[in-house]
Design an enzyme around this catalytic site. Structure first.
Site, PDB file in Angstrom:
ATOM      1  N   LYS A   1      43.715  -9.344 -27.474  1.00  0.00           N
ATOM      2  CA  LYS A   1      43.295  -8.056 -26.560  1.00  0.00           C
ATOM      3  C   LYS A   1      43.679  -6.832 -27.256  1.00  0.00           C
ATOM      4  CE  LYS A   1      47.188  -7.329 -23.355  1.00  0.00           C
ATOM      5  NZ  LYS A   1      47.161  -7.211 -21.834  1.00  0.00           N
TER       6      LYS A   1
ATOM      7  N   ASN B   1      60.791  15.000   7.367  1.00  0.00           N
ATOM      8  CA  ASN B   1      60.352  15.361   6.193  1.00  0.00           C
ATOM      9  C   ASN B   1      60.375  14.207   5.311  1.00  0.00           C
ATOM     10  OD1 ASN B   1      63.293  14.751   6.064  1.00  0.00           O
ATOM     11  ND2 ASN B   1      63.854  16.426   4.983  1.00  0.00           N
TER      12      ASN B   1
ATOM     13  N   GLN C   1      57.768  -0.827 -17.768  1.00  0.00           N
ATOM     14  CA  GLN C   1      58.155   0.144 -18.444  1.00  0.00           C
ATOM     15  C   GLN C   1      59.470  -0.294 -19.014  1.00  0.00           C
ATOM     16  OE1 GLN C   1      57.932   4.194 -17.016  1.00  0.00           O
ATOM     17  NE2 GLN C   1      56.218   3.580 -15.223  1.00  0.00           N
TER      18      GLN C   1
END
Length: 316
Positions: free
Chosen positions: A190, A33, A94
């Site tokens: 940028k 699994n 993040q």
């Protein structure tokens, strides 16, 4: 005692070779699994255990989960001290909330490593140094800059060289790089379209690059959108040659196609992440960070100062 997961065993073997030790057996296996299981092949009671796993080379979540399971198994097997060695730290981009209702996943990863049982973390060129503050335990933050600098020195004359940061955020690292080489400095302004991931627009160059050889320096190359857009702008501004250098070659699709068709003549990365055969193109050169990580592991094991061993150059 050194152990590794399945993300980048070649790097772990190289590190073990520098330390003249043998990698231990984790007997990692996967159930039908998808769940993973680990059982160490020998007693690690009272041992100083280093678990090497870069967060790539397989789905990042699988690599991270493997390392967490190995740390938990070591903790429950009464290891004296557990060091998580993460050459590439997953979710490092993040590291803050850029907009409302977002996670700070770099902090979540730090919490998971801590809860699993890691007493210390070793990593190379975190996306931002502030990630060290997400941990309450020691973090050895290494940098590959000396390896990249040496590559530049052996590549020829540096008199007409300009080190270019592809964005304003990387100027500090680019300045350190340029100072070591006695080269000029520039950066690309940028723009990231709001709400669109992995998309960047290079607008203008701050600094003189006309008639110069340029090296674009970044911590990672992911989809290569930033680096390719910056290279095109440098060429338009009169640069004679453009190289790209980065510690981490994430190289997600369509990075290889972009680099292959770009004006960039050479791409230099390190082996913090594996480079599959299908992504190996003539433009890409891979440098090894194994000796750097091995020296850090040896210093940690001997309870010596990591910064003193590296003369302050290889640690941030």
């Amino acid at each position: 005692m050194l152990y590794t997961g399945g993300a980048h065993p070649e790097l772990a073997e190289e590190i073990a070779g520098h330390l003249r030790v043998t990698l231990g057996e984790t007997n990692m296996r996967q159930f039908a699994n998808g769940e993973m299981h680990c059982r160490y092949g020998e007693s690690i009671r009272g041992a100083d255990v280093f678990i090497i796993q870069t967060h790539g080379g397989m789905p990042v979540n699988d690599a991270l989960m493997q390392q967490l399971i190995m740390i938990d198994a070591a903790k429950r097997a009464s290891a004296k001290r557990i060091t998580a060695v993460c050459p590439y730290y997953g979710y490092s981009r993040q590291d803050r909330k850029a907009e409302g209702r977002e996670p700070i996943t770099a902090k979540l990863v730090a919490d998971m490593l801590t809860v699993a049982g890691a007493d210390r973390v070793v990593s190379v060129d975190l996306h931002t140094g502030q990630i060290q503050g997400f941990f309450d335990q020691p973090v050895d933050h290494l940098t590959a800059l000396p390896i990249l600098i040496e590559c530049c020195k052996t590549a020829g004359d540096v008199d007409d060289l300009v080190i270019v940061s592809p964005d304003a955020g990387g100027v500090k690292a680019a300045k350190r790089f340029a100072n070591h080489l006695g080269a000029d400095l520039a950066f690309v302004n940028k723009i990231r379209p709001k709400g669109v991931a992995n998309t960047v627009e290079a607008s203008n160059v701050i600094g003189n690059v006309a008639g110069k050889r340029c090296i674009l320096l970044d911590d990672m190359i992911d989809t290569a959108g930033t680096i390719v857009a910056a290279a095109e702008l440098l060429k338009a501004e009169g640069a004679t040659e453009v190289w790209a250098m980065a510690t981490h070659g994430v190289l997600s699709d369509p990075a290889i196609e972009r680099l292959k068709n770009s004006v960039i003549e050479k791409v230099v990365i390190t082996n913090t992440l594996p480079l599959p055969s299908e992504k190996q193109i003539d433009k890409i050169e891979v440098l090894s960070i194994a000796s750097l990580v091995a020296d850090a592991i040896h210093a940690v094991f001997e309870d010596q100062s990591v910064s003193e061993i590296f003369g302050g150059e290889n640690q941030k």
